[in-house]
Write an enzyme that holds these catalytic residues in place. Structure first.
Site, PDB file in Angstrom:
ATOM      1  N   SER A 251       0.850  -1.183   0.000  1.00  0.00           N
ATOM      2  CA  SER A 251       0.000   0.000   0.000  1.00  0.00           C
ATOM      3  C   SER A 251       0.889   1.237   0.000  1.00  0.00           C
ATOM      4  O   SER A 251       2.110   1.125   0.034  1.00  0.00           O
ATOM      5  CB  SER A 251      -0.895   0.013   1.242  1.00  0.00           C
ATOM      6  OG  SER A 251      -0.104   0.299   2.379  1.00  0.00           O
ATOM      7  N   LYS A 252       0.230   2.391  -0.006  1.00  0.00           N
ATOM      8  CA  LYS A 252       0.958   3.671  -0.046  1.00  0.00           C
ATOM      9  C   LYS A 252       2.028   3.754   1.048  1.00  0.00           C
ATOM     10  O   LYS A 252       3.050   4.402   0.866  1.00  0.00           O
ATOM     11  CB  LYS A 252      -0.021   4.833   0.131  1.00  0.00           C
ATOM     12  CG  LYS A 252      -0.786   5.144  -1.128  1.00  0.00           C
ATOM     13  CD  LYS A 252      -0.593   6.613  -1.528  1.00  0.00           C
ATOM     14  CE  LYS A 252      -0.915   6.857  -2.974  1.00  0.00           C
ATOM     15  NZ  LYS A 252      -2.345   6.696  -3.296  1.00  0.00           N
ATOM     16  N   ARG A 253       1.740   3.120   2.181  1.00  0.00           N
ATOM     17  CA  ARG A 253       2.689   3.157   3.295  1.00  0.00           C
ATOM     18  C   ARG A 253       4.082   2.674   2.889  1.00  0.00           C
ATOM     19  O   ARG A 253       5.081   3.024   3.481  1.00  0.00           O
ATOM     20  CB  ARG A 253       2.199   2.233   4.422  1.00  0.00           C
ATOM     21  CG  ARG A 253       1.241   2.858   5.378  1.00  0.00           C
ATOM     22  CD  ARG A 253       0.950   1.928   6.529  1.00  0.00           C
ATOM     23  NE  ARG A 253       0.524   0.607   6.074  1.00  0.00           N
ATOM     24  CZ  ARG A 253       1.125  -0.532   6.402  1.00  0.00           C
ATOM     25  NH1 ARG A 253       2.183  -0.503   7.172  1.00  0.00           N
ATOM     26  NH2 ARG A 253       0.672  -1.680   5.967  1.00  0.00           N
ATOM     27  N   GLY A 255       5.592   3.214   0.126  1.00  0.00           N
ATOM     28  CA  GLY A 255       6.205   4.049  -0.911  1.00  0.00           C
ATOM     29  C   GLY A 255       5.228   4.189  -2.060  1.00  0.00           C
ATOM     30  O   GLY A 255       4.056   3.837  -1.941  1.00  0.00           O
TER      31      GLY A 255
END
Ligand code: GLU
Length: 476
Positions: A251-253, A255
């Site tokens: 996920s966005k976490r 990168g």
């Protein structure tokens, strides 16, 4: 003839996972000299956007994944936007209704929510109870005539198992009884994913459906639809999920997750393609594959069953490898404008030498700007840790002064002449070579790390080296 498709829903950017699905389909098609089809599954009217269509096209184009049939180029099996195929879907659902394999359902969302709640209270998985199966033809007719909101549901054959012979996972067995009469056409008249997917895959003569593991649970529903129509299903291949290093779903976490972000960050498309190919597929311990090699070597049999882990360090390493394999002239072209933008115009030969000496250190092309700073700017700060460690040593002044004098005395300022100066000085002072090199590096670059010292000294040239050593000595 192999025919495969990438069928994204245009509800956001092209993510790493989607790009990998596209790539595996593309490689499979190219490997078998088949066709790669792009079909946009835009039947979710609320979430589908034109920007997302563009993001998908841009991402695929950046990676060089060209489609043989699909948006912008058409083809004999179009339209390739699912939303333009509604009549086709309607016609097919009508066929199932006429044959008694699907039925109209008039249950309201409130009624369904209530039933779901009751099921949850009983700790049962919520399944549609088949309420509208019992409606008589006259009741259905009346309700349709009154314009009541409706959906069309599949009449599920509740007995037996559905067996999927997955090309990657092997045999997967699903019990029909855990499924329910799922919706084929929504109340807005648009088909559901499962229904449209089957109709379109069949009519587009798709031979292999290669897609993410998250669709495995949809496969029995789709198989049952193929059976209901009396069609042979395609072969299915479900690729494992991609996780972050912490083993959570990517996920966005972790990168950037959208492919085009990597283009903006300065990754080379070939490196990205190579990296994505390796996310869940491999060929021995080979790391670097040209596009042609990927096409030649890619088979579904070598796709892993277990999840892949997205590892930024590995991607960076690969990008560095690709940078170093780019022809030096092309690499310079990529760096030149960045350097001029950051530091103004400089002698071309000088800039070329700077890029050449930094090549080994580049992870991204744009790294050249910070890495090259001291080649173009004199007013840098000294790394405070370095000051503590190397400028404060008792003989620092003596070393730098001797170095300055001897370098100044050189007739030609080349590596071959420069190297002995350092070595002789270390021998004379009876110290390790590092004791001479470290304070010099700090004086010339302000940093603790740089390309090999003699290269840096040569490139900076006599005048700059002299000025910088002098400045450092003054401060001691
Ligand atoms: N539109 C679906 C998705 O984006 C396609 C799944 C499939 O390939 O069948 O996940």
């Amino acid at each position: 003839m192999v025919r495969v498709r990438f069928a994204p829903s245009p509800t956001g950017a092209l993510h790493i996972g989607g790009a990998r699905t596209a790539l595996y389909n593309w490689l499979f098609a190219r490997h078998h000299h088949g066709k790669f089809i792009l079909r946009i599954e835009d039947t979710d009217r609320e979430r589908s956007t034109l920007e997302s269509n563009k993001a998908i096209f841009d991402g695929l184009e950046w990676l060089g994944l060209d489609w043989d049939e699909g948006p912008n180029i058409g083809g004999p099996f179009g339209p390739y936007f699912q939303s333009e195929r509604l009549e086709i879907h309607q016609k097919h659902v009508q066929q199932l209704v006429d044959e008694g394999k699907a039925y109209y359902c008039f249950c309201t969302p409130e009624e369904l929510a209530e039933k779901r709640k009751l099921a949850e209270a009983r700790k049962e998985a919520p399944r549609y109870d088949g309420h509208c199966r019992q409606l008589s033809p006259a009741e259905v007719k009346a309700k349709l005539a009154s314009g009541q909101p409706k959906v069309v549901r599949f009449l599920l054959p509740a007995v037996g198992d559905t067996i999927v012979e997955d090309q990657i996972l092997g045999t997967v067995t699903f019990k029909n009884e855990v499924l329910d009469d799922f919706v084929l056409i929504k109340s807005d008249g648009f088909p559901t994913y499962n229904f449209a997917c089957v109709i379109d895959d069949h009519l587009m003569e798709i031979t292999h459906v290669i897609r993410g593991n998250d669709h495995l649970s949809n496969t029995p529903r789709q198989m049952l639809l193929y059976q209901a129509f009396g069609w042979a299903p395609p072969k299915f291949a479900h690729i494992p999920m991609i996780l972050g290093k912490d083993k959570a779903r990517l996920s966005k976490r972790h990168g950037a997750t959208s492919v085009i972000d990597y283009s903006d960050l300065g990754y080379l498309p070939d490196a990205m393609l190579n990296y994505i190919a390796k996310l869940g597929w491999g060929f021995g311990d080979q790391e670097i594959f040209s596009r042609a090699e990927l096409i030649e070597k890619f088979t579904l049999g070598r796709v892993n069953k277990t999840p892949a882990v997205f590892d930024m360090d590995k991607l960076n390493w690969l990008n560095g490898q690709y940078i170093r394999s780019v022809l030096p002239e092309r690499l310079f072209d990529l760096c030149e404008s960045l350097l001029i933008e950051a530091y103004g115009n400089h002698d071309l030969a000088y800039m070329k030498r700077v890029v050449a000496v930094l090549t080994d250190r580049l992870v991204l092309i744009k790294d050249v700007v910070p890495l090259a700073a001291y080649f173009f700017k004199d007013d840098f700060e000294f790394d405070p840790k370095g000051v503590e460690k190397y400028f404060r040593q008792p003989n620092a002044k003596q070393i730098l002064t001797a170095l300055k004098d001897q370098l100044l005395a050189l007739s030609t300022f080349t590596k071959e002449q420069i190297e002995p100066v350092f070595k002789t000085l270390a021998t004379e002072l009876n110290v390790k070579l590092g004791v001479v090199i470290h304070p010099c590096r700090l004086a010339l670059t302000g940093r603790l790390e740089s390309p090999p010292m003699y290269d840096v000294v040569e490139i900076l040239g006599k005048e700059r080296v002299n000025q910088r050593l002098e400045k450092a000595i003054k401060g001691l």
